[in-house]
Motif scaffolding. Sequence first.
Motif, PDB file in Angstrom:
ATOM      1  N   TYR A 124       0.849  -1.333  -0.100  1.00  0.00           N
ATOM      2  CA  TYR A 124      -0.188  -0.017  -0.004  1.00  0.00           C
ATOM      3  C   TYR A 124       0.879   1.311   0.182  1.00  0.00           C
ATOM      4  O   TYR A 124       1.865   1.355   0.701  1.00  0.00           O
ATOM      5  N   THR A 125       0.443   2.275  -0.626  1.00  0.00           N
ATOM      6  CA  THR A 125       1.199   3.585  -0.809  1.00  0.00           C
ATOM      7  C   THR A 125       1.064   4.128   0.557  1.00  0.00           C
ATOM      8  O   THR A 125       0.246   3.788   1.416  1.00  0.00           O
ATOM      9  N   ARG A 126       1.555   5.357   0.795  1.00  0.00           N
ATOM     10  CA  ARG A 126       1.280   6.189   1.942  1.00  0.00           C
ATOM     11  C   ARG A 126       0.041   6.610   2.063  1.00  0.00           C
ATOM     12  O   ARG A 126      -0.429   7.028   3.112  1.00  0.00           O
ATOM     13  N   THR A 127      -0.656   6.628   0.973  1.00  0.00           N
ATOM     14  CA  THR A 127      -2.221   7.084   0.925  1.00  0.00           C
ATOM     15  C   THR A 127      -3.199   5.874   1.021  1.00  0.00           C
ATOM     16  O   THR A 127      -4.260   5.965   0.474  1.00  0.00           O
ATOM     17  N   TYR A 128      -2.666   4.759   1.391  1.00  0.00           N
ATOM     18  CA  TYR A 128      -3.424   3.690   1.448  1.00  0.00           C
ATOM     19  C   TYR A 128      -3.916   3.067  -0.041  1.00  0.00           C
ATOM     20  O   TYR A 128      -4.925   2.439   0.014  1.00  0.00           O
ATOM     21  N   ARG A 129      -3.103   3.508  -0.901  1.00  0.00           N
ATOM     22  CA  ARG A 129      -3.578   2.915  -2.318  1.00  0.00           C
ATOM     23  C   ARG A 129      -3.029   1.485  -2.705  1.00  0.00           C
ATOM     24  O   ARG A 129      -1.710   1.290  -2.350  1.00  0.00           O
ATOM     25  N   PRO A 130      -3.891   0.450  -3.003  1.00  0.00           N
ATOM     26  CA  PRO A 130      -3.038  -0.892  -3.127  1.00  0.00           C
ATOM     27  C   PRO A 130      -2.507  -0.945  -4.287  1.00  0.00           C
ATOM     28  O   PRO A 130      -2.956  -0.379  -5.422  1.00  0.00           O
ATOM     29  N   ILE A 131      -1.179  -1.431  -4.403  1.00  0.00           N
ATOM     30  CA  ILE A 131      -0.276  -1.614  -5.640  1.00  0.00           C
ATOM     31  C   ILE A 131       0.138  -2.766  -5.732  1.00  0.00           C
ATOM     32  O   ILE A 131       0.733  -3.544  -4.796  1.00  0.00           O
ATOM     33  N   HIS A 132       0.091  -3.484  -7.001  1.00  0.00           N
ATOM     34  CA  HIS A 132       0.738  -4.821  -7.216  1.00  0.00           C
ATOM     35  C   HIS A 132       2.225  -4.370  -8.102  1.00  0.00           C
ATOM     36  O   HIS A 132       2.139  -3.538  -8.903  1.00  0.00           O
TER      37      HIS A 132
END
Length: 145
Positions: free
Chosen positions: A93-101
């Motif tokens: 998760y990014t620092r803004t809580y966005r999930p990323i693969h």
Amino acid sequence: MKCKNPKLCSKKHEKWKKNQRQFIPIGEREHELFLKYLEKKTAKLTLGRHSDKRQYQRLISTNDVNDIIKNGWVIERNFFPNDQSVSLVILGYTRTYRPIHVVCIVLNDDHWFVKTVYSPVSKEYKWANGYQDRICFCKDKEEDE
């Protein structure tokens, strides 16, 4: 969008789960070893042209990619016998809580190549369990590019 062939994807999902129960622990060890090299500052992480392009298109920074590799976890490991390569899909998760693969090719214990990056939210129907379990295996045009 939604899955184009739920019956076939359900069968593929069961096979995928069985394979991943075997292969994710191997991927976790590979990831842990790479992180040790990162700590020692002897690891090499190469970002390819394709991943650069996708980062730009999908608003994913290089810092995000690095953070996910450092703090994320392996959700999928694949071995390709034709070229004897291994790929890992790391979820974080990014620092803004966005999930990323982040999809990495393991070139060596201390050298990884970032193949591509994406947010699973863009194709939410393909994932379950907090974007950890692939449940749809249908191909999209963009994935072939």
